[in-house]
Design an enzyme around this catalytic site. Structure first.
Site, short mmCIF file in Angstrom:
data_model
loop_
_atom_site.label_atom_id
_atom_site.label_comp_id
_atom_site.label_asym_id
_atom_site.label_seq_id
_atom_site.Cartn_x
_atom_site.Cartn_y
_atom_site.Cartn_z
N THR A 239 -0.31 -35.05 -20.70
CA THR A 239 0.26 -34.95 -19.36
C THR A 239 -0.35 -33.77 -18.61
O THR A 239 -0.59 -33.84 -17.43
CB THR A 239 1.79 -34.80 -19.45
OG1 THR A 239 2.27 -35.61 -20.51
CG2 THR A 239 2.45 -35.25 -18.18
N SER B 262 2.52 -24.14 -21.54
CA SER B 262 3.75 -24.26 -20.75
C SER B 262 4.98 -23.75 -21.51
O SER B 262 5.02 -22.60 -21.90
CB SER B 262 3.93 -25.70 -20.28
OG SER B 262 4.95 -25.77 -19.32
N HIS B 263 5.93 -24.64 -21.74
CA HIS B 263 7.22 -24.25 -22.33
C HIS B 263 7.18 -24.27 -23.85
O HIS B 263 8.19 -24.01 -24.49
CB HIS B 263 8.28 -25.21 -21.83
CG HIS B 263 7.86 -26.64 -22.01
ND1 HIS B 263 6.91 -27.23 -21.20
CD2 HIS B 263 8.19 -27.55 -22.93
CE1 HIS B 263 6.69 -28.46 -21.61
NE2 HIS B 263 7.45 -28.68 -22.66
N ASP C 38 9.71 -21.08 -17.05
CA ASP C 38 9.09 -21.38 -18.34
C ASP C 38 7.85 -20.52 -18.58
O ASP C 38 7.55 -19.61 -17.82
CB ASP C 38 8.74 -22.87 -18.44
CG ASP C 38 7.56 -23.25 -17.57
OD1 ASP C 38 7.36 -22.60 -16.53
OD2 ASP C 38 6.83 -24.20 -17.94
N ASP D 285 4.59 -20.77 -18.26
CA ASP D 285 3.55 -20.59 -17.24
C ASP D 285 4.11 -20.55 -15.83
O ASP D 285 3.34 -20.56 -14.86
CB ASP D 285 2.48 -21.68 -17.37
CG ASP D 285 3.03 -23.08 -17.16
OD1 ASP D 285 4.21 -23.31 -17.47
OD2 ASP D 285 2.28 -23.96 -16.70
N ASP E 56 5.93 -22.64 -13.93
CA ASP E 56 6.03 -23.76 -12.99
C ASP E 56 7.39 -24.47 -13.06
O ASP E 56 7.69 -25.29 -12.21
CB ASP E 56 4.86 -24.75 -13.15
CG ASP E 56 4.70 -25.29 -14.55
OD1 ASP E 56 5.52 -24.94 -15.43
OD2 ASP E 56 3.74 -26.05 -14.77
N ARG E 57 8.20 -24.15 -14.08
CA ARG E 57 9.52 -24.80 -14.17
C ARG E 57 10.63 -23.86 -13.74
O ARG E 57 10.46 -22.64 -13.77
CB ARG E 57 9.81 -25.21 -15.62
CG ARG E 57 8.85 -26.23 -16.14
CD ARG E 57 9.28 -26.70 -17.51
NE ARG E 57 8.38 -27.75 -17.96
CZ ARG E 57 8.70 -28.70 -18.83
NH1 ARG E 57 9.91 -28.71 -19.37
NH2 ARG E 57 7.83 -29.62 -19.17
N SER F 23 12.29 -32.79 -15.33
CA SER F 23 11.99 -31.82 -16.37
C SER F 23 11.91 -30.41 -15.80
O SER F 23 11.02 -29.65 -16.18
CB SER F 23 10.68 -32.20 -17.05
OG SER F 23 9.66 -32.38 -16.07
N LYS G 241 3.94 -27.56 -9.53
CA LYS G 241 5.34 -27.22 -9.41
C LYS G 241 5.47 -25.71 -9.52
O LYS G 241 4.58 -25.05 -10.04
CB LYS G 241 6.18 -27.96 -10.45
CG LYS G 241 5.79 -27.76 -11.90
CD LYS G 241 6.62 -28.67 -12.77
CE LYS G 241 6.33 -28.50 -14.25
NZ LYS G 241 5.27 -29.42 -14.72
C1 VG1 Z 1 6.67 -32.97 -19.80
C2 VG1 Z 1 7.63 -33.38 -18.69
C3 VG1 Z 1 6.84 -33.70 -17.44
C4 VG1 Z 1 5.99 -32.49 -17.06
C5 VG1 Z 1 5.10 -32.08 -18.22
C6 VG1 Z 1 4.32 -30.82 -17.94
O1 VG1 Z 1 5.79 -34.03 -20.07
O2 VG1 Z 1 8.40 -34.49 -19.09
O3 VG1 Z 1 7.75 -34.04 -16.42
O4 VG1 Z 1 5.18 -32.79 -15.95
O5 VG1 Z 1 5.90 -31.85 -19.37
O6 VG1 Z 1 5.20 -29.76 -17.69
P1 VG1 Z 1 6.00 -35.03 -21.31
O7 VG1 Z 1 4.83 -35.93 -21.28
O8 VG1 Z 1 6.12 -34.18 -22.53
O9 VG1 Z 1 7.30 -35.74 -21.04
V1 VG1 Z 1 4.72 -28.17 -17.96
O10 VG1 Z 1 5.85 -27.16 -17.44
O11 VG1 Z 1 3.53 -28.30 -18.84
O12 VG1 Z 1 3.55 -27.88 -17.02
CO CO Z 2 5.13 -25.24 -17.37
#
Ligand code: VG1
Ligand code: CO
Length: 542
Positions: free
Chosen positions: A18, A113-114, A278, A280, A282-283, A366, A377
């Protein structure tokens, strides 16, 4: 310093998920692994001789080492300049902001990310394009196929490492390396969008905030903006120093991983407003006193109130949400008479809508919310928009959300995650559902009639590109939904996500899990989750 061309062999780089490539740190530390991926990015780009890149990360373990490698490879591949956040720190939205403001060629963000960080935890790398957003699928696919064919990479060897803690310009084999303040450009943009004077008065009146940066990247941003520019009392931002292992926690702002914040927001002495971000940046998670705002509701409330902020005073062109996100924002769009768009999961799908001026606000269930101010985001942006709304409406968080439900009705919504399940079993579960899509509609289940079942497919209204197999949807006649999809961001096994939603026009005070109980049971039965995965309960409920 010599440019060295190192022979290498294709590697089992996963299909970029993703968002970018995420693997264990130990995988990235294998000889040539990081280098192969970086060269695969560069090989998938054109016309970058002499161009500028932005580079930074969330400060997790391996961030500083990776930056040195990428700088040497950027120089060897002919980039003219790289802008690096001091200390290697740049939040994802700040990278997007800098790319756009300085019109750079693109940027590289180092983050998982998270996901947790540390020597045995996760690392990640993602490429953002010149518009500032995540690389679209055609680019990530080109990068992925390059990883399968790569035979050599270019790197500058010898000489001293760049001092990434010293502001100013250094050179690396003829390429300029500018170490920049990670916060300045971003803070300036926020000051243009929001009524800082109103927020300052709010804090001056005694309004209390607790912002938990979770030892991740937003600490310096939140300190500078909330405590510095806006005058929130010192100590309002907690866990503000980015640490390589995020202090041992998951930098994931939800009810499970941000439990300290949730506890601090309970009781009569609790602050008026709580928020977390989170790894990075963005959340975001938004809390009132003893009150949790679901991300889907937050998006809807922000859409309904955005014109209270100067940056959105002219109203919204449209709104967009990812398919699994609740339909609460659709109701706002209908009432405002503006278009709304339903996209696959992942921020990259919002890019064209934002570029084309079709959507102003976007969000995902999310904990992701953002707007056309950048192409990612943006956690702190969401917090500031909430603060702007609170400053103008002068009502508590819970009153604003309850008022929203009274006006639009309430979309009860929950996501159930089954983490770390066997990947093959998860695929079988999805294949089993897919095979039955045609036979499910028409059945009456849990007192509801299942009116349609499909595997979500999206045609981008701007460029016509089609993304299929984006999640299985069971759609009921009263607007309720059950959605199944597999995560694209995990690094261990598979994660099954089940999204459950029910709309209620009149009753707004029910417990969410109770309000959804029959749909939750149905979701487990229809897919035979326990039979396939051996799990009778999800690992995380949000
Ligand atoms: C998750 C979330 C998705 C988000 C992605 C990246 O993906 O469900 O909504 O865009 O993380 O978020 P997945 O494929 O695990 O459901 V983050 O904060 O990396 O940038
Ligand atoms: Co993130």
């Amino acid at each position: 310093m010599p440019v060295v061309i190192r022979q290498t062999t294709p590697f089992a780089g996963q299909k970029p998920g993703t968002s970018g490539l995420r693997k264990k740190v130990t995988v990235f530390q294998q000889p040539h692994y990081l280098e192969n991926f970086v060269q695969s990015i560069f090989d998938s780009l054109t016309d970058y001789a002499g161009a500028t890149l932005v580079l930074g990360g969330d400060g997790r373990y391996f961030n500083r080492e990776a930056i040195q490698v990428i700088l040497r490879m950027a120089a060897a591949n002919g980039f003219g300049r790289v802008m690096v956040g001091r200390g290697g720190i740049l939040s994802t939205p700040a990278v997007s902001c800098i790319i756009r403001k300085h019109r750079t060629y693109g940027g590289i963000i180092l983050s998982a990310s998270h996901n947790p960080g540390g020597p045995t935890e996760d690392f990640g790398i993602k490429y953002n394009i010149g518009a500032g957003g995540p690389a679209p699928e055609k680019v990530t696919e080109a990068i992925h196929s390059r990883t399968q064919a790569i035979s050599a990479y270019r790197i500058v060897e010898g000489g001293e490492p760049i001092d990434i803690d010293r502001l100013g310009t250094q050179t690396l084999d003829g390429m300029a390396v500018d170490i920049v303040d990670p916060v300045a450009d971003y803070a300036e943009l926020m000051a243009e969008l929001f009524d800082f004077a109103a927020i300052r008065s709010l804090f001056a009146s005694g309004f209390k905030i607790r912002y938990d940066a979770m030892h991740a990247v937003t600490g310096p941003y939140a300190k500078a903006i909330l405590e510095g520019l806006l005058g929130a009392p010192s100590g309002s931002v907690v866990n503000a120093v980015p640490l390589p292992d995020f202090g041992g926690g998951h930098p994931d702002p939800n009810l499970v991983h941000a439990h300290d914040l949730v506890a601090a927001m309970s009781g009569a002495d609790a602050p008026d407003f709580g928020a977390a971000s989170d790894g990075d940046g963005d959340r975001n998670m938004i809390l009132g006193r003893d009150f949790y705002v679901t991300p889907s509701d937050s998006l809807a409330v922000l859409a309904a109130n955005a014109p209270l902020a100067p940056g959105y005073a002219r109203g919204l062109a449209g709104v967009a949400r990812s398919m699994p996100t609740s339909q609460a924002v659709d109701r706002v769009a209908r009432e405002l008479g503006i278009p709304f768009f339903e996209t696959p999961t992942g921020w990259k799908f919002f890019g064209n809508l934002l570029d084309a001026g079709k959507a102003t606000l976007c969000g995902e269930e999310s904990f992701g919310t953002g707007s056309d101010h950048v192409r990612e985001k943006d956690g702190l942006w969401a917090v500031l928009l909430w603060l702007n709304i609170l400053a103008r409406r002068k009502e508590p968080v819970d009153a604003i959300v309850r008022g929203h439900w009274a006006r639009f009705g309430r979309n009860y919504y929950s996501r159930h995650d089954y983490e770390g399940v066997d990947a093959a079993a998860a695929e079988r579960l999805m294949a089993g559902l897919r095979a039955r899509l045609g036979s499910l509609p028409g059945t009456a289940l849990a007192g509801l009639v299942l009116s349609a079942a499909d595997d979500f497919s999206y045609t981008d209204p701007v460029d016509g590109s089609v993304s299929s197999q984006q999640g299985i949807r069971l759609l009921f006649d009263d607007g309720s939904r059950i959605v199944y999809r597999l995560s694209g961001t995990g690094t261990e096994g598979a994660t099954l996500r089940v999204y459950i939603e029910r709309f209620d026009l009149d009753r707004h005070d029910r417990d969410t899990q109770e309000a959804l109980a029959d749909l939750i049971a149905l979701a487990r039965d229809v897919a035979d989750i326990e039979g396939h995965t051996g799990r009778s309960e999800p690992t995380v409920i949000t």
